[in-house]
Every structure is written in structure tokens, then in C-alpha cells.
Motif scaffolding. Sequence first.
Motif, PDB file in Angstrom:
ATOM      1  N   TYR A  63       0.837  -1.199   0.000  1.00 26.51           N
ATOM      2  CA  TYR A  63       0.000   0.000   0.000  1.00 26.51           C
ATOM      3  C   TYR A  63       0.870   1.247   0.000  1.00 26.51           C
ATOM      4  O   TYR A  63       0.653   2.172  -0.775  1.00 26.51           O
ATOM      5  CB  TYR A  63      -0.912  -0.005   1.233  1.00 26.51           C
ATOM      6  N   HIS A  64       1.910   1.226   0.807  1.00 25.66           N
ATOM      7  CA  HIS A  64       2.781   2.406   0.861  1.00 25.66           C
ATOM      8  C   HIS A  64       3.568   2.557  -0.424  1.00 25.66           C
ATOM      9  O   HIS A  64       3.772   3.662  -0.915  1.00 25.66           O
ATOM     10  CB  HIS A  64       3.680   2.343   2.092  1.00 25.66           C
ATOM     11  N   GLU A  65       3.961   1.405  -0.968  1.00 27.88           N
ATOM     12  CA  GLU A  65       4.664   1.431  -2.240  1.00 27.88           C
ATOM     13  C   GLU A  65       3.743   2.031  -3.310  1.00 27.88           C
ATOM     14  O   GLU A  65       4.129   2.914  -4.065  1.00 27.88           O
ATOM     15  CB  GLU A  65       5.072  -0.011  -2.613  1.00 27.88           C
ATOM     16  N   ASP A  66       2.478   1.556  -3.318  1.00 18.91           N
ATOM     17  CA  ASP A  66       1.518   2.063  -4.293  1.00 18.91           C
ATOM     18  C   ASP A  66       1.275   3.553  -4.106  1.00 18.91           C
ATOM     19  O   ASP A  66       1.130   4.297  -5.063  1.00 18.91           O
ATOM     20  CB  ASP A  66       0.180   1.313  -4.167  1.00 18.91           C
ATOM     21  N   LYS A  67       1.243   3.947  -2.843  1.00 16.10           N
ATOM     22  CA  LYS A  67       1.013   5.363  -2.569  1.00 16.10           C
ATOM     23  C   LYS A  67       2.162   6.195  -3.141  1.00 16.10           C
ATOM     24  O   LYS A  67       1.969   7.243  -3.735  1.00 16.10           O
ATOM     25  CB  LYS A  67       0.927   5.579  -1.058  1.00 16.10           C
ATOM     26  N   ARG A  68       3.349   5.616  -2.948  1.00 20.49           N
ATOM     27  CA  ARG A  68       4.530   6.302  -3.459  1.00 20.49           C
ATOM     28  C   ARG A  68       4.464   6.342  -4.997  1.00 20.49           C
ATOM     29  O   ARG A  68       4.712   7.363  -5.623  1.00 20.49           O
ATOM     30  CB  ARG A  68       5.783   5.523  -3.017  1.00 20.49           C
ATOM     31  N   ILE A  69       4.067   5.198  -5.565  1.00 21.23           N
ATOM     32  CA  ILE A  69       3.950   5.144  -7.025  1.00 21.23           C
ATOM     33  C   ILE A  69       2.898   6.153  -7.496  1.00 21.23           C
ATOM     34  O   ILE A  69       3.112   6.906  -8.440  1.00 21.23           O
ATOM     35  CB  ILE A  69       3.561   3.726  -7.499  1.00 21.23           C
ATOM     36  N   ARG A  70       1.767   6.180  -6.782  1.00 20.92           N
ATOM     37  CA  ARG A  70       0.709   7.100  -7.178  1.00 20.92           C
ATOM     38  C   ARG A  70       1.212   8.540  -7.143  1.00 20.92           C
ATOM     39  O   ARG A  70       0.983   9.322  -8.061  1.00 20.92           O
ATOM     40  CB  ARG A  70      -0.513   6.943  -6.260  1.00 20.92           C
ATOM     41  N   TYR A  71       1.949   8.841  -6.070  1.00 20.47           N
ATOM     42  CA  TYR A  71       2.469  10.187  -5.922  1.00 20.47           C
ATOM     43  C   TYR A  71       3.386  10.524  -7.102  1.00 20.47           C
ATOM     44  O   TYR A  71       3.277  11.572  -7.728  1.00 20.47           O
ATOM     45  CB  TYR A  71       3.220  10.294  -4.594  1.00 20.47           C
ATOM     46  N   LEU A  72       4.244   9.543  -7.422  1.00 18.42           N
ATOM     47  CA  LEU A  72       5.154   9.750  -8.555  1.00 18.42           C
ATOM     48  C   LEU A  72       4.361   9.899  -9.857  1.00 18.42           C
ATOM     49  O   LEU A  72       4.651  10.751 -10.696  1.00 18.42           O
ATOM     50  CB  LEU A  72       6.085   8.539  -8.698  1.00 18.42           C
TER      51      LEU A  72
END
Length: 687
Positions: free
Chosen positions: A127-136
Motif C-alpha cells: 500500500y505504501h509502495e503504491d502510494k509512493r507510485i501514485r504520488y510519482l
Amino acid sequence: MQELLSIGTLNLPGLIDAAPVGVMLCDKSGTICFINKVVENIFGYGSEELTGKRVDILLPAEARGHHELSITNFFKEKRSRLIGEGAPLVAVHAQGHALQVEIGITTLEALDQTYAIAFVIDVSARYHEDKRIRYLMESMPFGLVLIDEVGAIQMTNAEFNRIFGYTADELLGQAVEVLLPERFRVSHVGFRDAFSKIPQSRKMGSGRELLAMRKNGLEFPAEIALTPLNDDGKKRVLVALSDVSLRKQMENTLRRQSLFDSLTSLPNRNLFFDRLEQACIKYARQKIGFAVLMIDLNRFKEVNDTLGHPVGDIVLREISQRLGMIMRHSDSIARLGGDEFAALLHAVEKEEDAIRLAEKMVDAVRQPVMVGQHALTIGISIGIALCPQHGTDQTTLIAHADHAMYQAKRGLHSVAVDRTNAKEMLAPPQAITTEIEHALQNNELQFYYQPKIDLINGKLVGIEALIRWLRPNGGVISPIEFMPAIEDSAILERFTLATLELALRQLRSFLDMGLHIGIAVNISARMLEHDQLEDHIIDSLKRYRVPPGLLTLEITETALVINPVKARRAIDMLDQYGVQFSIDDFGAGFTSFKYLKSFQIAEIKIDQEFVTAIENGSFDANLVQSIAGFCKGLNIRLVAEGVESESDFQILQQLGCQFGQGYYIARPMPVEAFLAWLNTRDQGVTQ
Ligand code: C2E
Ligand code: CA
Ligand code: CA
């Protein structure tokens, strides 16, 4: 509880503890009956802390309220479900922080009771990885979509949604193929499978282009780059996409611009030469001949100079269209530049066939072009060269067609086929001016004289001096072949002064013979702008002791328009001194009586094309009549040029045109021939 989990001799609790996922058992009231080690680790509670507690202790405070109802419903429906897949469920850790879990839940019947058994996966890391990806993803200037290993859309950024016209929700979970036109969808699944099998070490992301489809069904070219993301052992693919339709459009425009003429949309010079080359290659292989036509508008420059470029553009467009309509589908017509066109007639091997088509073109163009209240009559001259008769390579064919075009301009017919062989042909303009300079020094430039007569009584009114280049090898070169080069070069002034000198010397010599014959000299429009022209002419007249009234200067309307202030000064000054002015090629493209009225004009020469029109029936009698009326009122001599037949002669006379000049009366000739011609006539000279 132990009895609930005992099945024979199996140590189920031990097995469950060893399972890689969290396992939790709840009763109907939502009370936790059992948890395994993984659940302890996920939530940070010991087993004894959770057993006997209500399960909503693991939920954030705000979610607890509805949980009661969810539990009741679940036991009523007894349906296995996955909770939190895609959008993870938020849970609370013993230490108070949030974590993200996915839960698979199902019912378990045991000991006459119904339990809920839940399998819990902590997906916080992803989830945090995805959040980071989403942010990017959101911060990137292009569309991005994250696709899972089966091709379902997991995430898109705002730019991606904007490009395709979907909202983010509409795309989530959909197969990525919805973004493609239907006809590509099946094959794309295949590509995607193949891609997912490529070892991850392989470098991806080089630009590729495909056709994508927006929500509204419109297709557009897109450029994509693929990057495999292998996190948690899941093979996801991040696709970056940009909409390149605008760039494509620009590329197309540029391509068109480099191959097509922007004004007329006809192929341009580049494309024409390319096609010509192809035709030459084809001839070499298959021996299929073809014809090359060079097409030039007559005096188009004057339309441009007098009525302005916008009108010139209208004329060019109209004429291109007419020419295009005559062509067969397989032929090409191109605009080479300015008022120059060319055509390639495939498989036209016979001269007659090429001529027939060219004549059709001439007829089509001859119909007046209406621009506002102006009816512009534009003639064309066409030169024809044939492959292989004239040559089999581009340069030779073009040179022959060009040469024929000049022959057409000079001759009686608007269409000419080249009759010279390559060696006799003239050098390019650059070389011509150098040659002309030599010719001037060596007195190779001489006048031929063409009589101008009174159509009523046949008397000579004067003669027009027409320059010829008499080459030492005996060739007589027409001014049409070299005047354009002179007019564009610095030698125009020397040329003009030299020709005026020739005319004055001739006038002097006539006077010495007792002949009182006026000579008309053509003056190029640009020369009228020259500062010392008036002074020079007056000086020369004095020097040769020639009565100024014997000298007429023929200028075109263009000369009056280019620099009206200077033209007026020159005309006024010379007119006062007694020199006459004649407006040449009147009616060729442009007619403005009003403007003309303000100049001191002694003579108007109706353009040859008007007279030609008598022959082919497209003659505008009204126009000639109104010119005649205008001239009569202002006491201006009206001369018809190009009188080629008895019938021209008569019609012109009837319409009130009193004077004429043309092959029917006499051709331009050397002075001796003119004197001989004069001797055979005893009508005398009219002044
Ligand atoms: P232009 O002033 O309109 O001269 C009339 C042209 O029509 C001449 O062509 C003449 O030979 C030709 N012509 C005469 N009668 C007939 C006829 O019945 N039928 C046909 N089809 N043509 C006829 P040329 O001598 O070849 O001169 C062409 C043009 O070159 C002239 O057109 C004029 O614009 C220019 N030009 C000639 N000599 C000079 C010159 O000394 N100085 C300048 N600046 N231009 C000159
Ligand atoms: Ca003339
Ligand atoms: Ca003329």
C-alpha cells in the motif's frame, strides 16, 4: 476452542500457526475465538489479548459503528468474500497506527455453531509502495497506467484519465484492452502475454507507437513506454503514454509542406521532380514513354503587381483547379513556384496526345477568372517534351520542355513541342546576363522593327522597336528568352540606355533619309523608377537632334503601379518635353480606366490575347468597345497588337479600334527589310 479445531489426530492449531497468512476465527456475535501467530504479528497483540474481544477492536474508531451490521449481514448471507482487494481495508495496530490489510472471509460450521474464519494479509508495505507510485505518477507530465499481471488496470494518473476521457473509477479493474480500438484487442492480449514472459532483466521502455481509443470512441496515435515493476513477486507493468496526435498532425503538415504547395495544394517542385525521376526509372526498365509539360502563365506578374498578391493567389488557385480537372488520375500536375506549373503525363507516348491535352488546358485557363468585378483573362504557354524522343533523364527533359515553353510564348500557338536538339539550347539566366554584356559590347543586340498602321486608311503610324540578339553563329534570339534575365539583373540600366541609343541613332538616320517615322521603344517597368532616365532621354534627343514627338516609350500598367509618384514625375516631365507614352499589353489581367486617366498617355495597345480571343470565340467585344470609347474621349490612339488575320483586322475596325500591329500587317524585321516593305507601299506615313 480446542475441540472446534481438532479433526482426528491433526494438530490444526499448529498447522494454522505455521500458515503464511493470518487466520482468525470469530463467532456470530463478532467475538474473536482464535488467532494464529501471523495475526499476532500483524496487529501487535498477543493471542490472550485478543481472544474474547470483539473483532472491531482491530478497526479504526470511525469504522466500528457499521461493523455490527456487517457481521449480522455476513452471517445471514453466509457468502465468502474478499475484503480490501484493490483498495485495502484500514485496520489499527495495537500501537495505534493504521495498517492496510486484505481479508478473505468465509463461514465455518462446527459444533452446531456458525463461525466466521478470516484469512488476513498485511498489505501495508505494498500500500505504501503504491502510494509512493501514485504520488510519482501524478507528478509526471504524461499519462501513466499501472497494469497487473493479468492486464487489469490498477492505477491511472490524472493525465492518463484526461487523455482517454475516463474517470479513474471507470478504469480500475478493467482490462487494459478497453483503451484500444476493438480490432487490435485480441492481438494485444497475445502481446501482453508475451511481454509478461520476458525476463525482467531485459531493458524495456523504448518508445513504441500505437493507436489508442478514447472513451468517446475516437482513435488517436499514442507513444508508449513499458516498465515492468516486480514488487512482491507480482509482475506489474507501468505504462507511460503520450498522445502524439498533435505532433503527428504537425509532422503531416510539415510533410505536406515539403511535398505540396501550400497555396494550391498541388504537389510542389520536390514531389514533381521525385515523380519525374520515378517515371525516368520506369522508362529505363519497362520502356513506357511519357510526356513532360512546362506550363507558364502569361503576364501573371502584372496581375500580382497591379491587383495585389491576394488577387494573384485567387487566380493561381482557380487555375490550378482547372488544370487539375483536365488531368487523368494517373497524371501529375505540380506547381513549381510562382506562376510556373508542370505536368507529367504517364504513358503518353505520342506527340499528338500530349498536344491535345495541353490544348485542353489552354482552353480551360482561357475562360475569365472572376475576382470581384474584375474579369481576368490569363493565358498560358505550354512546352512539351517527350520521353524518350527528347531524352530519358530529368534534366534533359525539363530543359527541352522549358525551351518549348519559351517557343510557345514567342510563337503563334500556346502549345509547343521542342524542335531543337540539346546543344543549341540556351544557358541558364546567370550565364545569359554575362553573355548579354558581351553582346552589348559587340553590338550583337539589334532592333527589328514592326510597323503599326491605321486600319482605316492603311497608312503607317510608326514602328515598334523589338530587340533581337543576333548571335555570331547566325542565330536570332528572341527577347522572351533573355529579357526576364536582364530585368532581374543589374545590367537592365545599361541595356535600356543602349537600346535608347540604338533607337535614337535610327531616328536620326531616318530623318537624314527624309523619313519622318516615329519609333516606339519598350521600357521595362523597373527602369521607370530610375532617377536619371528623363534627363538621359532628353539629353540624347538633343544630342541626336531628334524631335521628341518621334519617340514613344511603351510601358506596361505595372510601371505605373510599382512607383506611381516616380512614374508620374517621369511621364509628366517627358510629356512636357514632347515624348509620347504608350501603355503596352493593356487588358492583360488588369484594366483600370480610372487610374489610367490620371496619366498623360498618347497611346494604348490592346493586349495580343484579346485579339487572339477573336479567333477562338472567347472574345469580349464589349470590353474592346468600351476601351475604344474611353480612348476616343481622351484622344488616345488605340492600337491592337497581334493582328494575325483579315478577320481580326475587320472586327477590330468595326469595334472602333483604329490602329493595328501584327503579323497580318507585317512581321518585325531588320531595318533594311522594313525600308523595303515601306517602298512596296505608297500609302505614305500618317502622323
Ligand atoms: P511586346 O512589347 O508586347 O511586343 C510585341 C510582341 O508581339 C513582339 O514579340 C512581336 O514580335 C510579337 N508580335 C507582333 N505581331 C504579332 C502577331 O501578329 N502575332 C503574334 N503571336 N505575335 C506578334 P517579341 O519581339 O518577341 O518581343 C517580346 C517582348 O519582349 C515584347 O512584348 C516586349 O515586352 C519585350 N521586348 C522586346 N524588345 C524589347 C526592348 O527593347 N526592351 C524591353 N524592355 N523589352 C523588349
Ligand atoms: Ca511593346
Ligand atoms: Ca504588347
